[in-house]
Enzyme design. Structure first.
Site, PDB file in Angstrom:
ATOM      1  N   ASP A 167     -10.422   1.373  -2.973  1.00  0.00           N
ATOM      2  CA  ASP A 167      -9.277   1.323  -2.066  1.00  0.00           C
ATOM      3  C   ASP A 167      -8.490   2.618  -2.252  1.00  0.00           C
ATOM      4  O   ASP A 167      -9.077   3.695  -2.296  1.00  0.00           O
ATOM      5  CB  ASP A 167      -8.451   0.069  -2.367  1.00  0.00           C
ATOM      6  N   GLU A 212       0.850  -1.205   0.000  1.00  0.00           N
ATOM      7  CA  GLU A 212       0.000   0.000   0.000  1.00  0.00           C
ATOM      8  C   GLU A 212       0.879   1.247   0.000  1.00  0.00           C
ATOM      9  O   GLU A 212       2.097   1.168   0.116  1.00  0.00           O
ATOM     10  CB  GLU A 212      -0.881   0.018   1.263  1.00  0.00           C
ATOM     11  N   ASN A 231      -9.950   5.429   3.214  1.00  0.00           N
ATOM     12  CA  ASN A 231      -9.153   5.118   2.035  1.00  0.00           C
ATOM     13  C   ASN A 231      -9.270   6.234   1.001  1.00  0.00           C
ATOM     14  O   ASN A 231     -10.095   7.144   1.119  1.00  0.00           O
ATOM     15  CB  ASN A 231      -9.591   3.794   1.418  1.00  0.00           C
TER      16      ASN A 231
END
Length: 321
Positions: A228, A31, A166
């Site tokens: 996301d 991420e 997110n």
């Protein structure tokens, strides 16, 4: 480097129509990627692996260097570069600054929540050098997630009402912000006061179709994924990774789908723009919790990929302590 064909609705956005895997050893859940323009490195985090990662990129998408890792004591949710050198890191128990890769971390702000049920997740810096980090409520049965901002005066709660924070991004002029709640399949937009950073004028930016009950990978029921991480391009379009949807969406400034791009693995987590011209689009991906059958079909789940695009993105913002 492994390459993958893809499909998209707008060939101009992806003239080569190819993804390249730039890592070979997958992370559990990578991420928070960003391109460091001075170092020519891509940085990211591996959340369950409790480590930061970086890779020297030579040319547009090539690297002969190994991935460098920096172990963390807890899960890192997001990172950003610091003006003058080093990184700012949001770990489960607080936000830290490290001045040298692999060196000691200095606590800047303790986590203002119950760390047994919550952790920091997606975040980045705004153009004014303030660090923003949202939280993920791990039981996922209440919308208790928050968005926090760290500046010279301390840590401030700025926005709430999400389960999984997110997709934070700002418009090119900084006057609009975008923030998603993954569990709600929703991206919201806000007006931004540049001086204070405060959000106002909340509105729905884009609503994805919710996940069907009892859906799992391989199911016959259609499912296009949930929002996301995200990145912004120079035309003010919002690129959203659709987790379990195997795609990226490029949304217009009014929230309309302009481009849909297939990704090499089912769970993209976050895009970012990099390379000297900011026309390389990188994506991080996940393999955490995926079934053996899915991983057999997609063994590169958890790797980092890149492709060339025609419209450049916005560069990373640095934290200014």
């Amino acid at each position: 480097m492994a390459k993958h064909r893809l499909t998209g609705h707008n060939a101009r956005m992806n003239p080569e129509h190819v993804w390249t895997a730039i890592t070979t050893a997958p992370d559990g859940l990578s991420e928070s990627p960003f391109w460091h323009p001075q170092e020519h490195r891509l940085y990211w985090v591996d959340i369950p692996g409790r480590r930061l990662a970086r890779l020297l990129i030579q040319g547009q998408m090539q690297s002969q260097a190994p991935v460098e890792y920096w172990p963390m004591a807890e899960e890192p949710g997001c990172i950003a570069p610091v003006q003058g050198g080093g990184l700012i890191v949001a770990l489960r128990d607080g936000i830290y600054q490290g001045t040298a890769w692999g060196g000691p971390l200095q606590l800047l702000a303790a986590a203002p929540y119950d760390t047994t049920k919550m952790r920091f997740n997606d975040g980045k810096c705004d153009a004014q050098g303030r660090f923003w980090a949202g939280t993920l409520y791990e039981p996922k049965d209440q919308a208790l997630g928050q968005l926090y901002m760290l500046d010279a005066q301390g840590l401030h709660a700025m926005q709430g009402g999400v389960t999984t924070a997110n997709g934070l991004a700002w418009a090119p002029d900084g006057r609009a912000a975008y923030w998603s709640d993954t569990a709600a399949h929703r991206v919201r937009a806000f007006d931004v006061d540049l001086a204070s950073g405060h959000f106002s004028g909340e509105r729905l930016f884009h609503q994805m179709t919710p996940k069907p009950a009892a859906w799992a990978w391989g199911s016959d029921a259609p499912y296009a994924g949930r929002p996301d991480g995200a990145a912004m391009d120079a035309e003010g379009c919002y690129w959203s990774a659709q987790y379990e949807g195997q795609r990226l969406l490029r949304l217009s400034p009014t929230g309309q789908i302009m481009t849909e791009v297939t990704t090499p693995v089912p769970c993209p987590t976050m895009p970012c723009f990099g390379g000297p011209d900011l026309q390389t689009l990188f994506i991080t991906t996940s393999r955490q919790g995926r079934s053996p059958q899915e991983l057999t079909q997609y063994p590169q789940a958890g790797c980092v990929f890149a492709m060339r695009v025609a419209v450049p993105g916005l560069g990373v913002n640095f934290y200014q302590a």
